[in-house]
Design an enzyme around this catalytic site. Sequence first.
Site, PDB file in Angstrom:
ATOM      1  N   LEU A 139      44.105  40.762  47.488  1.00 18.13           N
ATOM      2  CA  LEU A 139      44.225  40.529  46.003  1.00 18.13           C
ATOM      3  C   LEU A 139      44.657  41.541  44.703  1.00 18.13           C
ATOM      4  O   LEU A 139      45.734  41.793  45.476  1.00 18.13           O
ATOM      5  CB  LEU A 139      43.108  40.858  45.169  1.00 18.13           C
ATOM      6  CG  LEU A 139      41.265  39.849  45.265  1.00 18.13           C
ATOM      7  CD1 LEU A 139      39.845  40.178  45.470  1.00 18.13           C
ATOM      8  CD2 LEU A 139      41.769  38.685  45.397  1.00 18.13           C
ATOM      9  N   ASP A 140      45.501  41.143  44.171  1.00 19.02           N
ATOM     10  CA  ASP A 140      46.308  41.801  43.475  1.00 19.02           C
ATOM     11  C   ASP A 140      45.468  43.186  42.912  1.00 19.02           C
ATOM     12  O   ASP A 140      44.103  43.629  42.848  1.00 19.02           O
ATOM     13  CB  ASP A 140      46.819  40.668  41.729  1.00 19.02           C
ATOM     14  CG  ASP A 140      47.859  39.859  41.835  1.00 19.02           C
ATOM     15  OD1 ASP A 140      48.151  40.195  43.063  1.00 19.02           O
ATOM     16  OD2 ASP A 140      47.868  39.125  40.952  1.00 19.02           O
ATOM     17  N   ARG A 141      46.041  44.347  42.903  1.00 18.40           N
ATOM     18  CA  ARG A 141      45.559  45.647  42.367  1.00 18.40           C
ATOM     19  C   ARG A 141      44.475  45.377  41.104  1.00 18.40           C
ATOM     20  O   ARG A 141      43.609  45.648  41.081  1.00 18.40           O
ATOM     21  CB  ARG A 141      46.822  46.736  41.079  1.00 18.40           C
ATOM     22  CG  ARG A 141      46.356  47.819  40.694  1.00 18.40           C
ATOM     23  CD  ARG A 141      47.661  48.727  40.191  1.00 18.40           C
ATOM     24  NE  ARG A 141      47.521  47.444  39.501  1.00 18.40           N
ATOM     25  CZ  ARG A 141      49.059  47.111  38.572  1.00 18.40           C
ATOM     26  NH1 ARG A 141      50.355  47.954  39.934  1.00 18.40           N
ATOM     27  NH2 ARG A 141      49.126  47.108  37.158  1.00 18.40           N
ATOM     28  N   THR A 143      43.340  42.687  39.815  1.00 19.29           N
ATOM     29  CA  THR A 143      42.220  41.775  40.020  1.00 19.29           C
ATOM     30  C   THR A 143      40.825  42.144  41.078  1.00 19.29           C
ATOM     31  O   THR A 143      41.182  43.138  42.076  1.00 19.29           O
ATOM     32  CB  THR A 143      42.664  40.468  40.749  1.00 19.29           C
ATOM     33  OG1 THR A 143      43.726  40.049  40.099  1.00 19.29           O
ATOM     34  CG2 THR A 143      41.579  39.147  41.127  1.00 19.29           C
TER      35      THR A 143
END
Length: 346
Positions: A139-141, A143
């Site tokens: 997951l993105d930072r 998210t």
Amino acid sequence: MRLQVQQPTLFFTKFPKPQTCYFTTMAAMPNSSSEADSTTNPNSQNDLQNLQNYPVPLSPRPPLISKDIELSRAMSAKSNSFFRLPRPDVIYQDQWFVVVNKPQGWYCERVFESVPMALCECDSAESGSPPELHLANRLDRDTSGVMLITKSHKVASKMVKAFTDHKVTKTYIALCIGPAPKWEKITVKSGHGRSKFGAYRVYAASDVGRVLPGGSMVKDMETSFEVLSINGQGCFKERSEFRKDEENTVVVEEKAVTDSDVKRDEVVVRAYPRNGRTHQIRLHCQYLGIPIIGDVKYEGVKEWKGRSYDGHELHAESLSFEHPVTGLPVTFCAPLPLWASQALQQ
């Protein structure tokens, strides 16, 4: 006698991801201003023609101000050297999986590294060999939400195949700012790639398979959306199988037209990404004219109604797939974050 608990072994299992490589030939590097002139360098005309043959991105470049904001956010996340996963954020675990609720603002690698300690606290009375932990999804930072970790190499390899073959159903919740959509459900099909400016952009669906500057290729990207709430009017709907409406499917072939003077609303959507392209949901929200709040890289507002956002409001709600060992259908869900509960009046 004090029981000694062995730490699990960590393995970073990465999914196949297009690698972008940039090659520069000496002929393409002018040594002086005269060499950059087409009258003295016949190759420049060819270079211009080649550039014109590349696919043209249909989403705008990231705003200039976003670079400093993103850098500040990244530095802040990296400066926090210690992270301890709270016990309640371990959503589920068995002999094959650990499922955690990743908090916003942390890199998934840092969260992953904290899992062994959390497992030791949970299973301090158990003995035996520690598991081999593999990070199954990233997951993105900024998210939050469901992060899946496998406990063996065999299960990890099967999950890699399941993700690659689109056998995993994912849902996300996003808080967006923009004009209230005229649709209740919509599917967006487009191309996806990293442009010569280094940012991921939306490309035409017909550009899929074409080569971009640097040698990477445009990949296909498909996301379905359903509106859950507009300005607090609406309610949380249980997840269900999304049935695409071909009449309400957008096949991207041109730039989206947006009106900066139109009234902006708070829109909560659930996203069903078919692929796992980098920043996929964020890019498609931007293309639809409802960028995610706090997502400054893709035209999301940083401040809204007197509040400043330190990250984008995107939450990985669930993962559903066939269990790689038992063959039974399983679904793992992460609790809604506060912003989502408030927006949906939960």
